[in-house]
Design an enzyme around this catalytic site. Sequence first.
Site, short mmCIF file in Angstrom:
data_model
loop_
_atom_site.label_atom_id
_atom_site.label_comp_id
_atom_site.label_asym_id
_atom_site.label_seq_id
_atom_site.Cartn_x
_atom_site.Cartn_y
_atom_site.Cartn_z
N CYS A 129 -4.46 -1.13 3.35
CA CYS A 129 -4.54 -0.56 4.70
C CYS A 129 -4.48 0.97 4.69
O CYS A 129 -5.24 1.63 5.42
CB CYS A 129 -3.43 -1.13 5.58
SG CYS A 129 -1.79 -1.12 4.81
N HIS A 242 0.15 2.97 10.95
CA HIS A 242 0.43 3.81 9.79
C HIS A 242 -0.01 5.25 10.07
O HIS A 242 -1.06 5.49 10.69
CB HIS A 242 -0.33 3.32 8.56
CG HIS A 242 0.19 2.04 7.97
ND1 HIS A 242 1.31 1.40 8.42
CD2 HIS A 242 -0.29 1.29 6.92
CE1 HIS A 242 1.51 0.30 7.68
NE2 HIS A 242 0.56 0.22 6.78
#
Length: 334
Positions: A129, A242
């Site tokens: 990711c 994130h």
Amino acid sequence: MSCVVAVVGATGVVGREMLRTLEARRFPASRVLALASPRSAGRRLPFAGGEIEVQTASPEAFAGVSYALFSAGATTARELGPAAAAHGAVVIDNSSAWRMDPDVPLVVPEVNMHAAAKRPRGIIANPNCSTIQMLVALKPLHDAARIRHIVVSTYQAASGKGHAAMEELLAQNHALANGSPPPAAILPGQLALNVLMDWKASPGSDYSEEELKMVNETRKILSDDGIAVSPTTVRVPVVTGHSEAIHVQFHRPMDAVEARRLLASAPGVKLFDEPYAPGRHPQPIHAVGSDDVFVGRVRDDLGVPGAINLFVVADNLRKGAALNAVQIAEGLMG
């Protein structure tokens, strides 16, 4: 063109996001199968205004499947991925099982969709990711000036470790608010009001597995083993989303004006092109539920002439996992 799509690991946090993404993007599937472990068989999951029943993931379940989107962990991917491919499905796997296999393309559609055309095993890997959102942001800059060195620090949400970690973070917050010791069965310690190094050590190295993924995956995706990557990854007390602080050096000088111009029209990027001001730049809470990679704080480095710094945020469950897989399937369908 319609097809049959199977989501493997459909009851997990990313599997559920894959189902939502297929629905939201109106993926042209004549049928969508939700597959999971035997203990989840019979459960019903919401999809397209109704429900679909979870079936057991087994080799036979892939008969007639066109695309198999895997988010069930590396062990399941190694066991069932080849079986799905043997039935004729294109396997798009979100785990780490196949990422560095030379016969498996590692694909970010905005960066190297062409690589998906050559897949000897019938398998395509989704990158990590953090690698995905970083390279979506850096690809237009790399095309213009070729990256030489990346220094990246990540601030990764609890959802990157799965639903149980998300729940544990919330439980830790509740416990601390009530003066109780925070539970830490899933996380390696207290994440609430704290930051953690939360990945396995890479054998023979002082780097975590997560950090080395960013090094090796970046080089594979950009087809350049000469790119230096200096990563530090940490877990922060955020549920989803994130963030990354990135310093980039190039083979020719680049300034922030050029970088912002390139990023303004880059696919998958939402540029925050404003002067610095508190609270005015990309934040995880803004990225949740968005398909875009948010890029801001684009500025010249003060110590390295010709280098730039930027701040990158994305929903790790969407672009960092589910959306990337669905986009790969869309790209293959043309």
